[in-house]
Design a protein around this motif. Structure first.
Motif, PDB file in Angstrom:
ATOM      1  N   PHE A 264       0.828  -1.197   0.000  1.00  0.00           N
ATOM      2  CA  PHE A 264       0.000   0.000   0.000  1.00  0.00           C
ATOM      3  C   PHE A 264       0.871   1.258   0.000  1.00  0.00           C
ATOM      4  N   ARG A 265       0.248   2.372  -0.389  1.00  0.00           N
ATOM      5  CA  ARG A 265       0.939   3.661  -0.284  1.00  0.00           C
ATOM      6  C   ARG A 265       1.182   3.983   1.194  1.00  0.00           C
ATOM      7  N   GLN A 266       2.218   4.763   1.441  1.00  0.00           N
ATOM      8  CA  GLN A 266       2.551   5.079   2.832  1.00  0.00           C
ATOM      9  C   GLN A 266       1.475   5.928   3.501  1.00  0.00           C
ATOM     10  N   ASN A 267       0.746   6.743   2.723  1.00  0.00           N
ATOM     11  CA  ASN A 267      -0.285   7.568   3.357  1.00  0.00           C
ATOM     12  C   ASN A 267      -1.529   6.765   3.720  1.00  0.00           C
ATOM     13  N   SER A 268      -1.548   5.461   3.413  1.00  0.00           N
ATOM     14  CA  SER A 268      -2.650   4.588   3.839  1.00  0.00           C
ATOM     15  C   SER A 268      -2.398   3.978   5.211  1.00  0.00           C
ATOM     16  N   LEU A 269      -1.201   4.230   5.770  1.00  0.00           N
ATOM     17  CA  LEU A 269      -0.791   3.539   6.987  1.00  0.00           C
ATOM     18  C   LEU A 269      -1.701   3.856   8.180  1.00  0.00           C
ATOM     19  N   LEU A 270      -2.253   5.097   8.244  1.00  0.00           N
ATOM     20  CA  LEU A 270      -3.103   5.476   9.378  1.00  0.00           C
ATOM     21  C   LEU A 270      -4.432   4.736   9.382  1.00  0.00           C
ATOM     22  N   VAL A 301       9.908  -0.990   5.688  1.00  0.00           N
ATOM     23  CA  VAL A 301       9.643  -0.722   4.273  1.00  0.00           C
ATOM     24  C   VAL A 301      10.826  -1.257   3.461  1.00  0.00           C
ATOM     25  N   PRO A 302      10.564  -2.036   2.413  1.00  0.00           N
ATOM     26  CA  PRO A 302      11.678  -2.653   1.660  1.00  0.00           C
ATOM     27  C   PRO A 302      12.755  -1.668   1.220  1.00  0.00           C
ATOM     28  N   GLN A 307      22.331  -2.693   4.096  1.00  0.00           N
ATOM     29  CA  GLN A 307      23.317  -3.665   4.547  1.00  0.00           C
ATOM     30  C   GLN A 307      24.704  -3.035   4.500  1.00  0.00           C
ATOM     31  N   ALA A 308      25.579  -3.531   5.381  1.00  0.00           N
ATOM     32  CA  ALA A 308      26.952  -3.030   5.401  1.00  0.00           C
ATOM     33  C   ALA A 308      27.656  -3.386   4.091  1.00  0.00           C
ATOM     34  N   GLN A 309      28.275  -2.391   3.480  1.00  0.00           N
ATOM     35  CA  GLN A 309      28.993  -2.569   2.222  1.00  0.00           C
ATOM     36  C   GLN A 309      30.323  -1.834   2.289  1.00  0.00           C
ATOM     37  N   GLY A 310      31.080  -1.969   1.232  1.00  0.00           N
ATOM     38  CA  GLY A 310      32.387  -1.314   1.195  1.00  0.00           C
ATOM     39  C   GLY A 310      32.328   0.121   0.738  1.00  0.00           C
ATOM     40  N   THR A 311      31.129   0.630   0.480  1.00  0.00           N
ATOM     41  CA  THR A 311      30.976   2.011   0.022  1.00  0.00           C
ATOM     42  C   THR A 311      29.964   2.726   0.904  1.00  0.00           C
ATOM     43  N   LEU A 312      29.954   4.062   0.842  1.00  0.00           N
ATOM     44  CA  LEU A 312      28.980   4.836   1.582  1.00  0.00           C
ATOM     45  C   LEU A 312      27.583   4.580   1.022  1.00  0.00           C
ATOM     46  N   GLN A 313      26.613   4.451   1.908  1.00  0.00           N
ATOM     47  CA  GLN A 313      25.248   4.116   1.508  1.00  0.00           C
ATOM     48  C   GLN A 313      24.434   5.390   1.344  1.00  0.00           C
ATOM     49  N   SER A 314      23.717   5.491   0.226  1.00  0.00           N
ATOM     50  CA  SER A 314      22.815   6.614   0.007  1.00  0.00           C
ATOM     51  C   SER A 314      21.381   6.130   0.149  1.00  0.00           C
ATOM     52  N   LEU A 315      20.433   7.054   0.127  1.00  0.00           N
ATOM     53  CA  LEU A 315      19.025   6.680   0.240  1.00  0.00           C
ATOM     54  C   LEU A 315      18.602   5.867  -0.970  1.00  0.00           C
ATOM     55  N   SER A 316      17.739   4.884  -0.719  1.00  0.00           N
ATOM     56  CA  SER A 316      17.247   4.044  -1.801  1.00  0.00           C
ATOM     57  C   SER A 316      16.187   4.799  -2.595  1.00  0.00           C
ATOM     58  N   VAL A 317      16.360   4.833  -3.910  1.00  0.00           N
ATOM     59  CA  VAL A 317      15.397   5.523  -4.776  1.00  0.00           C
ATOM     60  C   VAL A 317      14.820   4.561  -5.806  1.00  0.00           C
ATOM     61  N   VAL A 318      14.836   3.276  -5.503  1.00  0.00           N
ATOM     62  CA  VAL A 318      14.306   2.287  -6.430  1.00  0.00           C
ATOM     63  C   VAL A 318      12.792   2.409  -6.467  1.00  0.00           C
ATOM     64  N   SER A 319      12.248   2.546  -7.653  1.00  0.00           N
ATOM     65  CA  SER A 319      10.806   2.700  -7.804  1.00  0.00           C
ATOM     66  C   SER A 319      10.083   1.447  -7.330  1.00  0.00           C
ATOM     67  N   GLY A 320       8.995   1.668  -6.573  1.00  0.00           N
ATOM     68  CA  GLY A 320       8.180   0.548  -6.115  1.00  0.00           C
ATOM     69  C   GLY A 320       8.640  -0.077  -4.818  1.00  0.00           C
ATOM     70  N   ASP A 322       9.003   1.675  -1.935  1.00  0.00           N
ATOM     71  CA  ASP A 322       8.682   2.581  -0.833  1.00  0.00           C
ATOM     72  C   ASP A 322       7.322   2.286  -0.217  1.00  0.00           C
ATOM     73  N   GLY A 323       6.662   1.219  -0.638  1.00  0.00           N
ATOM     74  CA  GLY A 323       5.333   0.911  -0.134  1.00  0.00           C
ATOM     75  C   GLY A 323       5.366   0.196   1.201  1.00  0.00           C
ATOM     76  N   VAL A 324       4.219   0.244   1.900  1.00  0.00           N
ATOM     77  CA  VAL A 324       4.045  -0.460   3.168  1.00  0.00           C
ATOM     78  C   VAL A 324       3.468  -1.837   2.874  1.00  0.00           C
ATOM     79  N   LEU A 325       4.109  -2.884   3.409  1.00  0.00           N
ATOM     80  CA  LEU A 325       3.678  -4.250   3.139  1.00  0.00           C
ATOM     81  C   LEU A 325       2.723  -4.724   4.220  1.00  0.00           C
ATOM     82  N   ALA A 326       1.615  -5.319   3.784  1.00  0.00           N
ATOM     83  CA  ALA A 326       0.614  -5.856   4.699  1.00  0.00           C
ATOM     84  C   ALA A 326       0.335  -7.308   4.330  1.00  0.00           C
ATOM     85  N   ILE A 327      -0.004  -8.106   5.342  1.00  0.00           N
ATOM     86  CA  ILE A 327      -0.303  -9.525   5.137  1.00  0.00           C
ATOM     87  C   ILE A 327      -1.795  -9.738   5.318  1.00  0.00           C
TER      88      ILE A 327
END
Length: 378
Positions: A264-270, A301-302, A307-320, A322-327
């Motif tokens: 779901f979209r994050q604004n559906s979380l409430l 949120v996925p 995870q720890a890597q050998g480089t500096l980590q930036s924010l994830s901008v992968v499309s799709g 950023d959603g909230v997962l529900a079961i």
């Protein structure tokens, strides 16, 4: 889904104009359009916020990659592909000659070690008896040597210097034999005293090696870890199976409760709470609605997992991501169970807020299900 609402309103407005013969002019058309904008906008906002909907849902299942614990050539493979099998049934076998030979070799070494322990105990008894014997002989020769010394100190010496020296040498030689026998006895005792849990250490070591060898031999037969089924069996007799976690040779799907994972979209979380009523439609079953409950919201949120890597980590901008997962857990249904695992679906969740607006969501969800007859892409 919003388009369905607009089209429904347009059809309703057209029907009103026709049925009531409302004239089409510069007042009636803008009034209908503006009224539709406010009415539909308010309804869409209330419905989308209070009764979330997503087209990103999937009948999820947990798969177990099957990797052998030992390495070898496949000798036999199950023929039950995509068929339910029970826990413990054979999935495939590996050539066991090498592992069987190791078991037999360690068993032979173990028998030899156990026999050697009995031999050492016999040698210990023999060494004790020998020590007693040579000690008694040493004591006798010592007394003989003392007798020669005392005779040499008399006024009339009945012994020659040669006799006295021979008696001394015999005593020293016998004393050396006693020391040698005591050392041999101590060496045997040290071997017998190297005990672990009541057994001689070499025997314990071989028993441990035998247990490991028997375990490896048993692992040449790979069995089903639970009730379930295997799919896409690509190995054949003669294939090489390695004990590498990154190279599974088979995928096993265990029996499990069928769940729907919805994003779901994050604004559906409430408006997403455990226990809320939910409905699901599947692309593969047009015209059918399946009821269930929202059981829980995943706490991460996925796109926000790093995870720890050998480089500096930036924010994830992968499309799709950023959603909230529900079961969603569905009510028991044979048609859902018959669907392939991983199939896609659409989900609507109905909260307690503005419950009367949920009727719109239910109607639109059913219209979406009917559209699946048309093979439309979403």
């Amino acid at each position: 889904m919003d388009l369905l609402i607009i089209l429904t309103y347009v059809a309703f407005a057209w029907a009103v104009f026709k049925i009531f013969r409302i004239p089409v002019n510069k007042w009636t058309v803008p009034t209908a359009a503006l009224g539709g904008v406010f009415l539909i906008g308010a309804l869409i906002l209330l419905m989308n916020y209070n009764h979330p909907y997503t087209s990103l849902a999937q009948k999820a299942v947990i798969a177990i990659p099957v990797t052998p614990q030992v390495t070898g050539v496949v000798s036999d493979v199950t023929q039950k592909q995509d068929i339910r099998i029970k826990k413990g049934e054979i999935l495939f076998r590996l050539e066991r000659t090498r592992y069987q030979a190791r078991v037999e070799r360690i068993q032979a070494d173990l028998m030899t070690a156990i026999h050697n322990v009995h031999v050492l105990k016999g040698q210990m008894d023999e060494a004790i008896a020998n020590t007693s014997h040579v000690s008694a002989e040493r004591d006798r020769l010592f007394k003989e040597y003392q007798r020669y010394l005392m005779g040499s100190q008399a006024k009339v010496n009945p012994f020659s210097e040669r006799d006295i020296d021979n008696a001394r040498q015999d005593f020293l030689a016998q004393d050396a034999l006693v020391k040698s026998s005591v050392a041999e006895q101590a060496q045997i005792k040290s071997q017998l005293d190297s005990v672990v849990n009541g057994e001689q250490s070499q025997v314990v070591s071989l028993r441990a090696q035998l247990s490991e060898a028997l375990y490896n031999l048993e692992q040449t037969v790979v069995r089903a870890p639970s009730n379930g089924y295997v799919t896409q069996v690509l190995i054949r007799p003669g294939s090489y199976a390695a004990a590498l976690p990154l190279r599974p040779v088979m995928i096993f799907i265990p029996e499990q409760k069928r769940q729907i994972i919805a994003q779901f979209r994050q604004n559906s979380l409430l408006r997403l709470k455990a226990g809320d009523e939910a409905e699901v439609v599947f692309n593969a079953l047009p015209g059918r609605i399946f009821s269930g409950r929202l059981t829980r919201i995943l706490p991460v949120v996925p796109g926000g997992a790093y995870q720890a890597q050998g480089t500096l980590q930036s924010l994830s901008v992968v499309s799709g991501s950023d959603g909230v997962l529900a079961i969603i857990e569905l009510d028991p249904d044979s048609e859902v169970d018959a669907l392939p695992d991983g199939i896609f679906a659409q989900v609507a969740v109905y909260s307690d807020h503005f419950a009367h607006v949920s009727v719109m969501r239910k109607v639109l969800l059913r219209m979406t299900s009917w559209l699946h007859y048309l093979y439309l892409d979403h």
